[in-house]
Motif scaffolding. Sequence first.
Motif, PDB file in Angstrom:
ATOM      1  N   ARG A  41       0.827  -1.218   0.000  1.00 36.62           N
ATOM      2  CA  ARG A  41       0.000   0.000   0.000  1.00 36.62           C
ATOM      3  C   ARG A  41       0.857   1.262   0.000  1.00 36.62           C
ATOM      4  O   ARG A  41       0.531   2.236  -0.671  1.00 36.62           O
ATOM      5  CB  ARG A  41      -0.964  -0.028   1.177  1.00 36.62           C
ATOM      6  N   GLN A  42       1.962   1.248   0.731  1.00 40.41           N
ATOM      7  CA  GLN A  42       2.842   2.417   0.754  1.00 40.41           C
ATOM      8  C   GLN A  42       3.484   2.645  -0.614  1.00 40.41           C
ATOM      9  O   GLN A  42       3.526   3.771  -1.115  1.00 40.41           O
ATOM     10  CB  GLN A  42       3.922   2.255   1.821  1.00 40.41           C
ATOM     11  N   VAL A  43       3.988   1.569  -1.218  1.00 44.24           N
ATOM     12  CA  VAL A  43       4.609   1.702  -2.540  1.00 44.24           C
ATOM     13  C   VAL A  43       3.563   2.113  -3.563  1.00 44.24           C
ATOM     14  O   VAL A  43       3.805   2.990  -4.398  1.00 44.24           O
ATOM     15  CB  VAL A  43       5.325   0.394  -2.954  1.00 44.24           C
ATOM     16  N   GLN A  44       2.384   1.510  -3.516  1.00 45.04           N
ATOM     17  CA  GLN A  44       1.314   1.860  -4.450  1.00 45.04           C
ATOM     18  C   GLN A  44       0.978   3.344  -4.361  1.00 45.04           C
ATOM     19  O   GLN A  44       0.804   4.014  -5.377  1.00 45.04           O
ATOM     20  CB  GLN A  44       0.070   1.025  -4.168  1.00 45.04           C
ATOM     21  N   ALA A  45       0.915   3.883  -3.167  1.00 44.45           N
ATOM     22  CA  ALA A  45       0.576   5.287  -2.974  1.00 44.45           C
ATOM     23  C   ALA A  45       1.698   6.225  -3.416  1.00 44.45           C
ATOM     24  O   ALA A  45       1.456   7.407  -3.650  1.00 44.45           O
ATOM     25  CB  ALA A  45       0.240   5.544  -1.508  1.00 44.45           C
ATOM     26  N   SER A  46       2.901   5.691  -3.586  1.00 39.11           N
ATOM     27  CA  SER A  46       4.061   6.535  -3.891  1.00 39.11           C
ATOM     28  C   SER A  46       4.187   6.905  -5.366  1.00 39.11           C
ATOM     29  O   SER A  46       4.961   7.801  -5.695  1.00 39.11           O
ATOM     30  CB  SER A  46       5.350   5.839  -3.447  1.00 39.11           C
ATOM     31  N   HIS A  47       3.451   6.222  -6.240  1.00 37.04           N
ATOM     32  CA  HIS A  47       3.630   6.500  -7.664  1.00 37.04           C
ATOM     33  C   HIS A  47       2.324   6.233  -8.426  1.00 37.04           C
ATOM     34  O   HIS A  47       1.710   5.180  -8.243  1.00 37.04           O
ATOM     35  CB  HIS A  47       4.742   5.623  -8.231  1.00 37.04           C
ATOM     36  N   PRO A  48       1.932   7.134  -9.310  1.00 38.01           N
ATOM     37  CA  PRO A  48       0.667   6.968 -10.039  1.00 38.01           C
ATOM     38  C   PRO A  48       0.659   5.780 -11.007  1.00 38.01           C
ATOM     39  O   PRO A  48      -0.416   5.328 -11.398  1.00 38.01           O
ATOM     40  CB  PRO A  48       0.506   8.287 -10.795  1.00 38.01           C
ATOM     41  N   ARG A  49       1.832   5.255 -11.376  1.00 40.73           N
ATOM     42  CA  ARG A  49       1.837   4.114 -12.304  1.00 40.73           C
ATOM     43  C   ARG A  49       1.157   2.883 -11.714  1.00 40.73           C
ATOM     44  O   ARG A  49       0.776   1.963 -12.422  1.00 40.73           O
ATOM     45  CB  ARG A  49       3.254   3.803 -12.789  1.00 40.73           C
ATOM     46  N   TYR A  50       1.009   2.850 -10.387  1.00 36.48           N
ATOM     47  CA  TYR A  50       0.390   1.700  -9.722  1.00 36.48           C
ATOM     48  C   TYR A  50      -1.108   1.891  -9.478  1.00 36.48           C
ATOM     49  O   TYR A  50      -1.751   1.013  -8.901  1.00 36.48           O
ATOM     50  CB  TYR A  50       1.082   1.424  -8.387  1.00 36.48           C
TER      51      TYR A  50
END
Length: 135
Positions: A41-50
């Motif tokens: 969830r943290q990585v997903q929130a860090s970049h719009p590509r996800y």
Amino acid sequence: MLKPVDDGPAIVACNTCRHSKDARENGDGQRGGAQLVEQLRQVQASHPRYAGIAVQEMACLFACADFCTVHLRAPGRVGYVLGRFDPDEQAATAILDYAVHYAASEHGRVPFGQWPQGVKGHFITRTPPPGFVAE
């Protein structure tokens, strides 16, 4: 027993998975699966590509020997169960990077050259979508 979720491309993470082969929890008493969900969830929130990849969680994917497991799925695509991850940012990034390629693929097959290094060696099974088998 079943909870409705969006039917698009998703990473379903086991939130009760062991922390590692030898430990059920980390030093703070947190299961590896719960840690991996947090990292995803943290990585997903860090970049719009996800943004097009849902991060969903459920208790026990029944892959206990393979700790920190996820099921990658999307309508009309072959699904994959991956495991044996460290519940950290590096693993979460590799899983999400693979999921982006997976979501863009026609049938769920991602060319090996596009696989992030962090998912290589982590595949456990592939599952056919309803009404199909893979050729």
